[in-house]
Design a protein around this motif. Structure first.
Motif, short mmCIF file in Angstrom:
data_model
loop_
_atom_site.label_atom_id
_atom_site.label_comp_id
_atom_site.label_asym_id
_atom_site.label_seq_id
_atom_site.Cartn_x
_atom_site.Cartn_y
_atom_site.Cartn_z
N MET A 3 11.59 -13.76 11.37
CA MET A 3 11.87 -12.95 12.58
C MET A 3 10.72 -13.13 13.58
SD MET A 3 14.41 -10.21 12.17
CE MET A 3 13.75 -8.60 11.75
N LYS A 4 9.49 -13.16 13.05
CA LYS A 4 8.33 -13.29 13.96
C LYS A 4 8.44 -14.61 14.71
CE LYS A 4 3.75 -14.06 13.09
NZ LYS A 4 2.36 -13.88 12.74
N ARG A 64 4.54 -6.74 27.25
CA ARG A 64 3.39 -6.23 26.45
C ARG A 64 2.92 -7.30 25.49
NH1 ARG A 64 3.63 -5.05 22.03
NH2 ARG A 64 5.87 -4.79 22.03
N ARG A 65 3.91 -8.02 24.87
CA ARG A 65 3.48 -9.04 23.89
C ARG A 65 2.76 -10.17 24.61
NH1 ARG A 65 8.56 -7.82 21.60
NH2 ARG A 65 9.58 -9.54 22.67
N LYS A 100 17.51 -3.47 10.34
CA LYS A 100 18.82 -2.84 10.53
C LYS A 100 18.86 -1.52 9.74
CE LYS A 100 21.99 -6.86 10.92
NZ LYS A 100 21.20 -7.82 10.15
N LYS A 134 17.12 6.15 23.51
CA LYS A 134 16.66 5.11 24.47
C LYS A 134 15.15 4.90 24.34
CE LYS A 134 18.80 7.16 27.92
NZ LYS A 134 19.71 7.93 27.00
N GLN A 141 11.57 3.84 23.00
CA GLN A 141 11.19 2.65 22.20
C GLN A 141 10.46 3.12 20.94
OE1 GLN A 141 9.85 -0.96 23.66
NE2 GLN A 141 12.00 -1.14 24.25
N HIS A 168 9.24 -1.56 17.88
CA HIS A 168 9.33 -2.46 19.05
C HIS A 168 8.01 -2.49 19.82
CE1 HIS A 168 13.55 -3.33 18.66
NE2 HIS A 168 13.77 -2.07 18.36
N THR A 169 7.44 -1.28 20.06
CA THR A 169 6.27 -1.30 20.96
C THR A 169 5.09 -2.00 20.28
OG1 THR A 169 5.75 0.83 20.02
CG2 THR A 169 6.84 0.84 22.16
N MET A 170 4.98 -1.86 18.94
CA MET A 170 3.78 -2.46 18.32
C MET A 170 4.18 -3.61 17.40
SD MET A 170 2.09 1.17 17.33
CE MET A 170 0.54 0.44 16.90
N GLU A 171 5.26 -4.31 17.77
CA GLU A 171 5.80 -5.32 16.85
C GLU A 171 4.77 -6.39 16.58
OE1 GLU A 171 9.30 -7.11 18.42
OE2 GLU A 171 9.47 -8.55 16.80
N ASP A 172 4.43 -6.63 15.30
CA ASP A 172 3.52 -7.74 14.99
C ASP A 172 4.12 -8.62 13.89
OD1 ASP A 172 3.47 -6.39 12.71
OD2 ASP A 172 1.33 -5.96 12.67
N GLY A 173 5.41 -8.30 13.50
CA GLY A 173 6.06 -9.20 12.55
C GLY A 173 5.53 -9.06 11.13
N VAL A 174 4.48 -8.24 10.92
CA VAL A 174 3.98 -8.07 9.53
C VAL A 174 4.43 -6.69 9.05
CG1 VAL A 174 1.97 -8.08 8.08
CG2 VAL A 174 2.06 -9.58 10.07
N ASP A 175 3.76 -5.64 9.59
CA ASP A 175 4.18 -4.28 9.19
C ASP A 175 5.26 -3.78 10.14
OD1 ASP A 175 2.40 -4.22 7.18
OD2 ASP A 175 0.77 -3.48 8.44
N LYS A 227 9.28 -10.31 3.04
CA LYS A 227 8.13 -10.99 3.65
C LYS A 227 8.62 -12.26 4.36
CE LYS A 227 3.71 -11.88 4.23
NZ LYS A 227 2.80 -11.04 5.00
N CYS A 232 8.13 -4.36 12.19
CA CYS A 232 9.24 -5.21 12.67
C CYS A 232 10.55 -4.46 12.44
CB CYS A 232 9.23 -6.56 11.97
SG CYS A 232 9.47 -6.47 10.20
N PRO A 233 11.36 -4.38 13.52
CA PRO A 233 12.58 -3.55 13.43
C PRO A 233 13.54 -4.09 12.37
CG PRO A 233 12.50 -4.80 15.50
CD PRO A 233 11.22 -5.06 14.81
N TYR A 288 0.85 -1.20 0.00
CA TYR A 288 0.00 0.00 0.00
C TYR A 288 0.88 1.24 0.00
CZ TYR A 288 1.06 -0.23 4.98
OH TYR A 288 1.70 -0.31 6.17
N LYS A 306 -0.53 -15.78 19.30
CA LYS A 306 -0.64 -14.34 19.57
C LYS A 306 -1.92 -13.84 18.91
CE LYS A 306 3.14 -11.91 18.81
NZ LYS A 306 4.48 -11.53 18.36
N SER A 345 10.54 -11.37 7.44
CA SER A 345 9.79 -10.92 8.63
C SER A 345 9.05 -12.10 9.26
CB SER A 345 8.80 -9.82 8.23
OG SER A 345 7.82 -10.36 7.39
N LYS A 404 7.60 2.40 10.22
CA LYS A 404 7.15 1.25 11.04
C LYS A 404 8.31 0.29 11.30
CE LYS A 404 2.26 1.18 9.56
NZ LYS A 404 2.24 2.38 8.66
N GLN A 405 9.47 0.55 10.63
CA GLN A 405 10.56 -0.42 10.81
C GLN A 405 11.79 0.20 11.45
OE1 GLN A 405 11.27 -2.26 7.01
NE2 GLN A 405 9.13 -2.78 6.75
#
Lengths: 311, 166, 544, 97
Positions: free
Chosen positions: D32-33, D77-78, C52, C34, C36, C40-47, D26, C49-50, B44, D89, D29, C309-310
């Motif tokens: 990583m997840k 939090r997670r 490098k 320092k 966050q 990191h705070t809303m990490e869901d591995g889709v959108d 994709k 994700c931290p 998107y 999750k 990630s 987001k990353q």
């Protein structure tokens, strides 16, 4: 008698006096001996009238002693964690983590766990230095848990290592387009610590369980309650194939009792002695008389000699 | 290892990402395990609803055990797939690729020409020259006695995944 | 002045600016390593994700770098290279850098929400409609500009045209074999790259598109983007983007290498005139023509969409936001050099012949010649790479334009209501692409400044949001207010000038005048609207 | 410029191009997840009592605290966002599928 001897038994049956005198005996018979006292009351220092702190101090030729206290050990352990916290973590989190550590240090299981840790350390490290190590352990329940600990910890550490290495492998696959880089797993700090502890636990388990270096002496009095408890303990220990060598029946009343009260006490004692003979048939049973005055460095020698028949 | 143990091992390995149904009947054939995996990717721009493009990918695992395998069994399987591919695969306008893994395990040894026919097995179907997506079939045969797996060319990379040692 | 010295000095200035002004911005905005980040705070591995920092910088640069930094500076070279260079350097450091880094910073502090979402949520319904109309018009201009540019290029070098067509066919075949037949990616990449050079060779040998005029090319291109943006993505778009990247990075490396080896001296005049005829005044037009090289609103939308987001750590915001803008500044400098090492008269003639792309391709062709690649091949290769770049932007713009158009006319309350014809996918694509094509026929030189001003208006809006956010969180926002005012003034002046300029012969370019007028109105409304909602939320925030 | 810095710069340069032409974002990630999920379970086994779950061996995992302290609150939090403490999750449920 095996290399590592545990003196078990209910509180107040005279474990400390037995283990101390036995230690003197084994030292006099030429074995380099280490007496380890885990009793919070630290009565060993009183007996030998020598301040035994929590490192190895020499008392008699061929005999060293050490008093380990869960509380001191856990304090040392916690301080180490706090120190290594300083250089790794940002100060904001350090304050909160210190709170966590202080909370953990007063939780019930901590001192006991620290004690186990120290005992395992002694068993694994001092095993070669000394010909015999004698543990004046706290009450039976405590000892049984100590012996089953390696089993529990070993399994737990194994799962942790598996999970951690899976996580590290997945992360290195993500960074190296699907291939895993062996180096990532080998020099991962967490796995190193876990592996070190896992090896220590396994070595202790090997010494205590497989090599049959460990034997157990139960100190009891000629009364009903200690007998039942000892039977229960022996069954558990046998389950973990720990050899229970002998039973020491302590505080035997002198023979020629005059007044009626003590005479009936003597008969009762004799009745229990027969039961003991009966229930612990296969084991060596050894009787120790009730002492006139407390055991001190001067009269420990002659008690020690009595152990010669026992051996 | 017998086929029940294999089924349980297969189920536990797939359960993380696949929706699994046991003993499912599809187009007149009974499968002891039916697994479906489904994912949707989209790119998107600025707003989440301003999608530049999106596509869906399906994966199906159809497993059953059969001890007396031979060449006509494999050919008959090919006919079955030809007729039933459309009601196995669930498609909509965004679906790109659907991969069907036909997994057969056998507790007996398998003769060579069956293995040859498995290796030669090929099925590819595209809808409107690929504009509406396509279907590829991977045929994988596992010999439970020797823990060896044979597959057609498409299944080569995947067959290791379906070997479960004791 | 030798071009190599120019490039090196620009790079040195940028490094100094990065270290000093960049850190100054970090301090005043209170970037705290320092803290966050949303990754990191809303990490869901889709959108979320931290990632490098260098990887993210590469990804961010690839998504914002387009044909902009190449076309703009060359087109503006008509004013002489010195003003353009000054604007690229100062623009990148004080306006563009602040804009990109600010957009990223504001987005990181808003849980990774993109600037579009921030603007979308703060404006009411009418504001949203206006914003959509504005976005749609800008996209039409993008389509028009890039179609015209490509058409000009293909007419001037027919080989490029035929090569591009062969390249499209190769991409489709590549997609077929890798996606559907499961051919290994590694093997097919090698085969793909080899076939790529075969296409160039074939394209040069049989220039089957020699006879095409510009308008036929526009029609072909419009037809192509209509089909490409409607066809599923795995048919053409993804394989083509995959092969494109090899083309693009080979070209950049070739250009830099050639520049270092050839290091031509700059022939063109450093300053031509304040008004190069037909009211093309330097003041507003230069700042509107050079879009991506110095500042571009398009970056804010892209940067704050996926990159924020990353972000792994707030200190990366400076590297990715500020750093990527400076890299683009260097790219623009290289582009301007390819134009200015030819003397100004020849430059003007080349510009009128094939437009800036042709100038750039000729320049890079000469650069590559310095290390052994025959000029003709180098030129065709560069033009193929540039046109591939432009086609990708065309494709994205058409898809987005269609989507916004559909949404604008989709006033159905419930799903079962009959969708009016305008929201039909094919109809809206044809309208969007067709309108773009119509404008393209007008000629690229007329369309580009209007596109530039729309783009800079977006940039001004982004800077306004940043200024409001900084004020709201109690930080000094003069670093953002001054560029905001500057950008709004430049945009208004440019639009007014364009309207006057174009309405001279109203008959031919009435569409452009109308579009410029609409943009002007939208600019005023959006500026007032933006200012009101943002300052309002500021007071209410402080009061509330 | 000792070669440590040079090596680091070259690596960053490679990463830049890797990022620019990165096509397996994709799959990366997803990996990583999965890795983060495994790590969350690991921390649960070590520091469960932070969440109020008594872990008998928590004494022994204190040693790991300095290495894991950084993302402890992210982990908390997670864990709270999980459907149930050991299960999938919340994010895994593709509700709009």
């Amino acid at each position: 008698m095996n290399k590592i001897v545990f003196f078990g038994g209910k509180g107040g049956v005279g474990k400390t006096t037995c283990s101390a005198s036995y230690a003197v005996f084994s030292a006099k018979s030429g074995l380099k001996t280490l007496l380890v006292s885990t009793d919070p009351a630290h009565s060993t220092s009183d007996i030998f009238e020598k301040k035994i702190k929590n490192e190895i101090t020499n008392i008699l030729p061929n005999l060293d002693a050490i008093e380990i206290s869960g509380e001191k050990e856990s304090k040392i352990y916690m301080d180490n964690v706090k120190i290594s916290l300083k250089n790794v973590v940002s100060p904001v989190i350090v304050k909160e983590i210190n709170k966590q550590i202080d909370a953990a240090s007063i939780s019930p299981g901590t001192e006991e766990a620290a004690l186990f840790d120290k005992m395992i350390e002694i068993i694994t490290e001092k095993n070669d230095e000394y010909d015999r190590i004698i543990f004046d352990t706290a009450p039976t329940g405590h000892t049984v848990r100590l012996l089953t600990l390696p089993e529990l910890l070993g399994a737990w550490l194994d799962t942790l290592i598996k999970k951690r290495s899976k996580s590290v492998t997945l992360m290195s696959m993500a960074n190296h387009h699907g291939q895993t880089d062996k180096k990532d797993i080998d020099n991962d700090e967490v796995i190193k610590i876990l592996r070190k502890r896992y090896e220590k636990i396994n070595k202790a388990k090997k010494i205590m369980m497989e090599d049959k270096l460990l034997s157990f002496i139960f100190v009891i009095n000629a009364e009903k309650l200690p007998i039942d408890e000892t039977v229960k303990a022996i069954n558990i220990l046998e389950k973990y194939n720990v050899l229970v060598d002998g039973i020491v029946v302590n505080k035997i009343l002198p023979e020629n009792m005059k007044d009626d009260f003590w005479k009936s006490k003597k008969e009762q004692e004799q009745k229990y002695l027969d039961i003991i003979m009966e229930t612990f048939k296969g084991k060596k049973i050894f009787k120790l008389p009730l002492l006139q005055e407390d055991m001190k460095s001067n009269n420990i020698e002659n008690i020690a000699d009595k152990f010669s028949e026992f051996n | 290892m017998n086929s029940n143990e294999y089924l349980n091992k297969l189920k536990s390995s797939l359960t993380k990402y696949f929706d699994i149904e046991l003993d499912k009947e599809l187009g007149g054939r009974q499968f002891s395990l039916y697994g479906r995996y489904y994912t949707r990717n989209s790119k998107y721009f600025a707003l989440r609803k301003f999608e530049v493009y999106s596509f869906k990918i399906n994966e199906y695992v159809l497993y059953h055990n059969c001890n007396n395998l031979d060449v006509d069994y494999i050919n008959e399987l090919k006919e079955y797939i030809k007729d039933n591919v459309d009601n196995i695969v669930i498609r909509d306008s965004e679906t790109m690729s659907s991969a069907i893994t036909l997994l057969i395990s056998s507790e007996e040894d398998i003769d060579n020409d069956t293995i040859k026919s498995v290796k030669k097995f090929k099925f590819y179907k595209s809808y409107d020259w690929g504009f509406k997506g396509w279907v590829n079939v991977k045929l994988i045969l596992v010999n439970l006695k020797t823990n060896q797996a044979y597959s057609n060319s498409l299944g080569r990379r995947e067959k290791k995944r379906f070997i479960f040692l004791k | 002045m030798n071009s190599l010295i120019l490039v090196l000095s620009v790079i040195i200035i940028f490094i100094i600016a990065y270290a000093t002004y960049g850190s100054y911005l970090c301090k005043t905005w209170g970037l705290d390593p320092k803290k966050q980040t949303p990754a990191h705070t809303m990490e869901d591995g889709v959108d979320y994700c931290p990632a490098k920092a260098p990887v993210l910088l590469g990804h961010h640069f690839a998504s914002i770098a387009g044909a902009g930094p190449i076309v703009g500076p060359i087109q503006a070279a008509v004013f002489g290279w010195l003003p353009v260079m000054l604007w690229i350097v100062i623009g990148s450091i004080f306006v563009g850098g602040v804009h990109d880094m600010g957009a990223l910073f504001a987005s990181v502090r808003h849980d990774g929400k993109s600037l579009g979402e921030v603007i979308h949520s703060t404006m009411g319904d009418t504001g949203r409609k206006l914003f959509s109309w504005f976005a749609w018009l800008t996209l039409i201009l993008v389509i028009a500009a890039f179609t015209a540019i490509c058409a000009g290029l293909f007419v001037s070098t027919p080989a490029a045209g035929s090569t591009s067509i062969l390249f499209i066919i190769l991409a489709i075949a590549f997609g077929f074999f890798v996606y559907r037949k499961g051919a290994g990616l590694g093997v097919s990449t090698v085969v793909g790259v080899v076939l790529l050079f075969a296409c160039i060779w074939l394209g040069m040998r049989f220039q089957f598109t020699a006879g095409f005029t510009k308008s036929t090319w526009v029609i072909i291109l419009v037809a192509y983007i209509t089909v490409a943006s409607v066809a599923p993505v795995w048919i053409l778009l993804q394989p083509r983007d995959y092969l494109n990247s090899f083309l693009l990075y080979a070209m950049i490396i070739g250009a830099v290498l050639g520049l270092v080896i050839l290091h031509p001296t700059i022939e063109a005049k450093s300053f031509v005139a304040f008004n190069t005829g037909n009211m093309n005044y330097l003041f507003p037009m230069l700042f509107v023509t050079v879009a991506c090289g110095a500042i571009s609103g398009f970056h804010a939308l892209v940067g704050s969409g996926t990159t924020s987001k990353q972000i792994d750590n707030e200190k990366d915001v400076k590297l990715i936001g500020y750093g990527s803008m400076l890299i683009e500044g260097v790219l623009a400098t290289i582009a301007i050099i390819t134009a200015t090492y030819i003397a100004t008269p020849e430059l003007g003639e080349l510009l009128s012949d094939g437009g800036p792309m042709n100038v750039f391709a000729t320049g890079i062709g000469n650069f590559m010649q310095s290390f052994g690649i025959p000029f003709e091949t180098g030129k065709v290769f560069t033009s193929l790479a540039i046109s591939a770049f432009a086609l990708t932007s065309l494709d994205t713009a058409t898809r987005l334009g269609r989507f916004i158009f559909q949404e604008l006319f989709d006033n159905r309350q419930s799903a079962d209501e009959k969708a009016n014809v305008l929201t039909n996918k094919y109809v809206s694509t044809v309208i969007t692409a067709g309108l773009g094509g119509l404008l393209a026929v007008m000629g690229y030189a007329k369309v580009w400044p209007i596109f530039g001003s729309a783009n800079q208006l977006l940039a001004a809006l982004a800077l306004l949001t940043l200024a409001a956010y900084l004020k709201k969180s109690g930080k000094s926002n003069k670093v953002a207010v001054i560029p905001t005012i500057f950008m709004f003034v430049v945009t208004f002046a440019a639009l007014v000038l364009l309207i006057i300029q174009k309405s001279a012969d109203f008959a031919t370019n009435w569409i452009l005048v109308i579009i410029a007028a609409i943009l002007l109105v939208l600019a005023v409304v959006l500026a007032r609207f933006g200012y009101k909602t943002l300052t309002e939320t500021t007071e209410e925030k402080i009061k509330g | 410029m000792d070669n440590e810095k040079v090596k680091e710069f070259l690596n960053n340069f490679k990463l830049f191009f890797q990022g620019a032409t990165d096509f397996n974002r994709k799959s990366q990630s997803l990996l990583m997840k999965e890795s983060h999920n495994e790590m969350d379970d690991f921390i649960l086994l070590c520091f469960g009592d932070i969440l109020g779950i008594p872990i008998p061996t928590s004494y022994y995992s204190l040693e790991l605290l300095p290495l894991i302290a950084d993302d402890l609150d992210g982990w908390q939090r997670r864990m709270v966002s999980r459907l149930y403490i050991w299960g999938e999750k919340w994010g895994d449920f593709d509700l709009d599928a």
